[in-house]
Design an enzyme around this catalytic site. Structure first.
Site, PDB file in Angstrom:
ATOM      1  NE  ARG A 296      -3.427   2.402   2.734  1.00 31.01           N
ATOM      2  CZ  ARG A 296      -3.429   3.265   3.740  1.00 31.01           C
ATOM      3  NH1 ARG A 296      -2.583   3.110   4.751  1.00 31.01           N
ATOM      4  NH2 ARG A 296      -4.263   4.282   3.750  1.00 31.01           N
TER       5      ARG A 296
ATOM      6  CD  GLU B  34      -8.501   0.640   3.214  1.00 25.39           C
ATOM      7  OE1 GLU B  34      -7.893   1.603   2.714  1.00 25.39           O
ATOM      8  OE2 GLU B  34      -8.761   0.554   4.421  1.00 25.39           O
TER       9      GLU B  34
ATOM     10  CG  ASP C 195      -4.748   5.108   0.384  1.00 25.50           C
ATOM     11  OD1 ASP C 195      -5.125   3.941   0.209  1.00 25.50           O
ATOM     12  OD2 ASP C 195      -4.891   5.728   1.452  1.00 25.50           O
TER      13      ASP C 195
END
Length: 358
Positions: free
Chosen positions: A42, A337, A99
């Site tokens: 991420r 996520e 993101d």
């Protein structure tokens, strides 16, 4: 989940601890490091470079580094994590999942600020938006749950946790979102102020003789629910104290819900309609009170929450909490996520030349 506190010096050491845990025969998760076929990372800020997840190479690493100025708290540790993983697992694909990527579809009128255009061109000062993987995931879960086609659907997704943001998803694409150049703007959050008049900064610097670092800390770490209540940043603690009569905790809750309502109203106008409002993340999934208050007195727009369904919504499952007569569906959809990162990583790794699956 078992907790095992450790003092960790750096990302490389942290990753080694994770590997030790995965390889521990008692846990029986993997038998050898070769069982790991790809690693997904991420990355908070992709700047204007990335509209999708990508295979990490030297160019991607350089681009993540270029975004350090845009996300000084997030991108440097993100990159250190990538480098530590590449060192420990050098012979498999590593994938960056951003993101900001889902919000790349914002039109100019949504992402530009009313500042001289040369500042955008030179420094890329614009709205980027965050929590993209979460907004993407829950909107897709809604399409899956209802059988509706993305291109025919207008959805507002509310990611409400310690960090909080709302997105307008029209035809499957993000067309606006509450966080901006950084994750500081938009809703009131656990410790972040959300939207404020920028003149307040100059006023504070003068009155309190604050440095820029002080102001940054004030707005990011000492404001929001914590600052307004003077008590806590955790919504559960605030609700408990408000029930016991604490006025400032109640004010913090009211402000939090009011800002959510404002953004929902503006995004209904932005999209000229709304088929569904979705609540997700720690507060959104677990607080019937916040869901109820955020949508209270919106009967003019035909939004009606079924009190019983809302209060009894089972945690961890997709739940419709609107009344049968509500013009707009209201759903609670747990976010995932990590699953988005895993799916994107597998998809990109399988298409990569060095993938063990090709």
């Amino acid at each position: 989940h078992t907790k095992s506190p450790r003092t960790i010096a750096n990302h490389t050491e942290a990753l080694q601890e994770v590997m030790n845990y995965l390889l521990d025969t008692e846990n029986q998760i993997i038998e050898s490091p070769s069982d790991i076929k790809a690693v997904g990372h991420r990355v908070v800020h992709g700047g204007e470079m990335f509209k999708d997840s990508v295979l990490i190479d030297d160019d991607v690493t350089a681009a993540i580094e270029q975004a350090f100025d845009l996300a000084p708290l997030h991108n440097p540790p993100n990159l250190r994590g990538i480098q530590a993983a590449q060192k420990n697992l050098p012979d498999i694909p590593h994938v960056a999942v951003f993101d900001t990527a889902f919000h790349h579809s914002l039109p100019n009128k949504a992402f530009l600020y009313g500042i001289p255009n040369r500042l955008y061109r030179r420094y890329k000062i614009r709205k980027y938006g965050f929590h993209g993987t979460s907004h993407y995931f829950v909107s897709r879960q809604y399409y899956k749950e209802t059988g509706k086609k993305a291109q025919d659907t207008k959805v507002i997704t509310c990611h409400l946790g310690n960090g909080a943001s709302i997105a307008a998803v029209d035809g499957g694409k993000s067309v606006d979102t509450s966080m901006g150049f950084t994750p500081l703007s938009g809703l009131v959050m656990g410790t972040r102020s959300g939207d404020i008049d920028p003149s307040i900064l100059f006023y504070l610097i003068e009155k309190e003789e604050l440095t820029l670092a002080n102001v940054h800390a004030l707005l990011n770490r000492h404001s929001g629910l914590l600052g307004v209540s003077g008590y806590a940043s955790d919504m559960r603690d605030l609700i408990e104290e408000a029930d016991n009569g604490d006025r400032r905790c109640q004010q913090a809750i009211d402000l939090f819900c009011y800002k959510i309502k404002q953004y929902i109203g503006s995004y209904i106008a932005t999209m000229n309609g709304c088929d569904a409002i979705i609540f997700t993340a720690g507060i959104g999934e677990n607080s019937p009170l916040i869901r109820q208050e955020s949508l209270a007195e919106m009967d003019y727009l035909g939004i009606e929450v079924d009190e019983e369904k809302n209060n009894n919504a089972e945690r961890g499952t997709v739940q419709k909490i609107s009344t049968n007569s509500s013009k707009t569906d209201v759903f609670v959809i747990p976010t995932n996520e990590e699953l988005v990162i895993a799916i994107d990583t597998a998809k990109i790794a399988m298409a990569a030349d060095q993938s063990p699956w090709v």
